[in-house]
Design a protein around this motif. Structure first.
Motif, PDB file in Angstrom:
ATOM      1  N   ILE A 268      54.491 -21.403 -26.066  1.00 15.39           N
ATOM      2  CA  ILE A 268      53.933 -21.191 -24.691  1.00 15.39           C
ATOM      3  C   ILE A 268      52.392 -21.694 -24.852  1.00 15.39           C
ATOM      4  CG2 ILE A 268      53.278 -19.766 -22.941  1.00 15.39           C
ATOM      5  CD1 ILE A 268      55.826 -18.187 -23.468  1.00 15.39           C
TER       6      ILE A 268
ATOM      7  N   ARG B  86      52.010 -25.489 -25.262  1.00 18.23           N
ATOM      8  CA  ARG B  86      52.348 -26.319 -24.030  1.00 18.23           C
ATOM      9  C   ARG B  86      51.187 -26.013 -23.070  1.00 18.23           C
ATOM     10  NH1 ARG B  86      56.241 -24.605 -20.817  1.00 18.23           N
ATOM     11  NH2 ARG B  86      56.600 -26.452 -19.949  1.00 18.23           N
ATOM     12  N   GLY B  87      50.214 -25.277 -23.336  1.00 17.05           N
ATOM     13  CA  GLY B  87      49.233 -24.962 -22.388  1.00 17.05           C
ATOM     14  C   GLY B  87      49.420 -24.186 -21.106  1.00 17.05           C
ATOM     15  N   ALA B  88      50.756 -23.857 -20.827  1.00 19.10           N
ATOM     16  CA  ALA B  88      51.061 -22.945 -19.669  1.00 19.10           C
ATOM     17  C   ALA B  88      50.331 -21.782 -19.590  1.00 19.10           C
ATOM     18  CB  ALA B  88      52.682 -22.706 -19.676  1.00 19.10           C
TER      19      ALA B  88
END
Lengths: 325, 250
Positions: free
Chosen positions: A286, A289-291
């Motif tokens: 997570i 992904r940079g979310a």
């Protein structure tokens, strides 16, 4: 005018009235599903009454919504998979994992022969794979693609839309939620293909808000004790448990489909080291992904282990807990 | 006078932001659930740095524009037909009146089955919402052209086509333009419903993704974007309508 002021005074006193209530029920936010037979059993057999714990069950259509209710202070407990729980922990939310209720190891990639031949996961390379972004099936998609050494175009589809999209050919393969497998198999007929993942097991977690776990310890123990009784009942009589699950699902699943799904489930309230290890892998993914933006140590096994409150389950069922300190 | 009006709008916005800030900073609500304006600003900068802010805006504006053009063209055309031709009025009005109360979000599953999870279903959902509003406004406007206008044009010997284009259409234009204005607002309202599935970009998709990752700050960015876009579009339509139907201005 005086009526208006009466209403105002009543509204102003409302919070005090709420505090004055002594026995506020514990609120459980849950999605009735194949993940939670112990909870459905506890409701059906009134096991919380036997423990003298008043529980109000509020149903939601997803585990994430149940978590949102807990974070918003509307629920004391929630049941959800480990993926949204990991997100919540990464975001620094105030809740802890009380028990790992069920593990499902049947997640899979499905495809239609009309659009592709799915003999191995390598065949997903270059294909359009539909999944629900932001959920654990998106993570499973990444796991399956890694297992097959494949690179695919991952397309977002709401859970209910993945099967029609697969039938229409908008996507060539899909990683969908388990409750949709039967529908996909039925609609695709002889064209249905699947490959199960070997390296991912989803976990259905019971989480509790920090405030409840700190201030209502005796009730939390009673709540868990009833669930442990339900746990034993599910293990002792799978047919009865399946009957209760089917009744709770109100006809959306046939007994045959449930029997088939049941084979891939491991129902038992435990807390083991594989849970923080998986959550750490998911957290790392997570963050990559940079979310969610958080320091790398937020994704460490140690940090995620810290979000597991094993004390309650250790006291009630010592054999169920094997976690490194 | 106009400067004073602008100052009032600016003051109202500043007060709204200050109230928002005060509530968020009061500690009554978790900052993760109700972010401060500064946190939302940082989230917007983060989206910009990740290259998502403008790509989402472009994707959403494109979908809204295509859906609006299709829905508005059909709405005006069908409105002209149902208002002026008995056959079309009898054939279409009942079914369109039944469709009007069905919200765009209820159409999404049908759109997915018919048009798939690509942009086709999104255009359909948006154009559906726009079409019904524009149709109703056009139909209503054309039906309520004052009878005296028609009689006057006929007594002056105007041919049918001239009567239609120089009397009926200008008389109904204010209704049609206000229908288009409402349709434009609806295009944005239905955009979020349309982007709930099958989208991997766009403001609606980003709102949904932000929810999945408990990113309220990013959700607020999406909401502010939608608010600004809607208000800007409404302002643009209002200015345009002042020129298009100047004879109706009071």
């Amino acid at each position: 005018m005086s009526r208006f002021f009466s209403v105002l005074v009543a509204l102003a006193l409302l919070p005090f009235a709420a505090v004055a209530q002594s026995a506020k029920p514990l609120t459980l936010a849950v999605q009735p599903s194949t993940d939670v037979p112990q909870i459905l059993m506890a409701i059906d057999r009134k096991l919380w009454d036997a423990e003298k714990v008043e529980v109000k069950v509020v149903t939601f259509s997803t585990g994430r919504e149940a978590l949102e209710a807990l974070l918003g202070g509307q629920a004391d407990f929630a049941v959800l998979t480990e993926y949204p729980a990991t997100i919540g922990i990464l975001r620094g939310q105030k809740f802890s994992v009380l028990a790992d209720m069920a593990r499902y190891q049947g997640l899979r990639a499905t495809a239609s022969k009309k659009w592709m031949n799915l003999a191995s996961l390598k065949d997903l390379n270059g294909k359009k794979v539909g999944t629900t972004l932001g959920t654990n099936v998106e993570y499973v998609t990444s796991v399956l693609l890694r297992e097959g050494g494949a690179k695919a175009e991952v397309v977002n589809a709401a859970p209910a839309d993945t099967v029609p999209a697969l039938v229409r050919g908008d996507i060539q393969a899909s990683v969908m939620f388990p409750n949709l497998y039967a529908q996909a198999r039925k609609l695709l007929g002889d064209d249905y293909q699947e490959i199960k993942t070997k390296s991912y097991v989803s976990h259905a977690l019971l989480v509790g808000s920090s405030a409840t776990l700190e201030s209502r310890k005796a009730e939390v123990e009673g709540f868990l004790k009833a669930l442990l009784v339900a746990d034993k009942a599910v293990a002792a009589d799978a047919a009865a448990a399946q009957g209760i699950v089917l009744a709770a699902l109100k006809g959306v699943m046939t007994p045959e489909v449930l029997k088939d799904l049941w084979l891939d489930y491991d129902y038992r309230l435990v807390l083991k080291d594989d849970l923080p290890a998986l959550m750490s892998q998911e957290a790392t993914w997570i963050l990559e992904r940079g979310a969610v933006k958080a320091p790398a140590e937020a994704a460490s096994v140690k940090t995620l282990r810290g979000a597991i409150a094993d004390g309650f389950l250790s006291r009630l069922s010592p054999g169920a807990v094997s976690l490194a300190k | 006078m106009q400067i004073l009006d602008h100052a009032k709008v600016a003051l109202s916005l500043v007060v709204a932001v200050l109230v928002w800030w005060a509530v968020a900073a009061s500690g009554f609500v978790s900052p993760d659930l109700f972010p401060t304006p500064i946190a939302v600003w940082h989230a917007a900068v983060e989206l910009y740095d990740d290259g998502l802010l403008f790509s989402d805006l472009r994707a959403s504006l494109g979908r809204a524009a295509v859906g609006f053009v299709i829905g508005a063209s059909l709405g005006v055309s069908v409105g002209l037909l149902t208002s002026r031709t008995r056959f079309f009025r009898l054939a279409l009005n009942p079914i369109l009146s039944l469709c009007r109360p069905i919200p765009a979000i209820a159409i999404v599953p049908v759109a997915i089955v018919w048009f798939g999870i690509g942009d086709g279903s999104k255009y359909f959902v948006i154009s559906y919402a726009v079409f019904l509003t524009v149709w109703l406004a056009t139909h209503h406007g054309m039906e309520h052209v004052p009878e005296t206008y028609i009689r006057a044009s006929r007594s002056l010997g105007a041919p049918m086509m001239r009567e239609f284009f120089q009397v009926v259409i200008p008389a109904a234009a204010p209704h049609i333009v206000s229908g288009l204005r409402m349709g434009a607002a609806l295009a944005f309202l239905s955009l979020v419903a349309a982007e709930l599935t099958g989208a991997s970009s766009g403001i609606g998709y980003r709102l949904q993704e932000a929810r999945q990752y408990l990113r309220m700050d990013r959700m607020f960015v999406g909401l502010v974007e939608l608010g600004i876009l809607g208000a800007a579009l409404d302002f643009a339509f209002l200015s345009l309508s002042r020129h298009l139907v100047h004879w109706e201005q009071t």
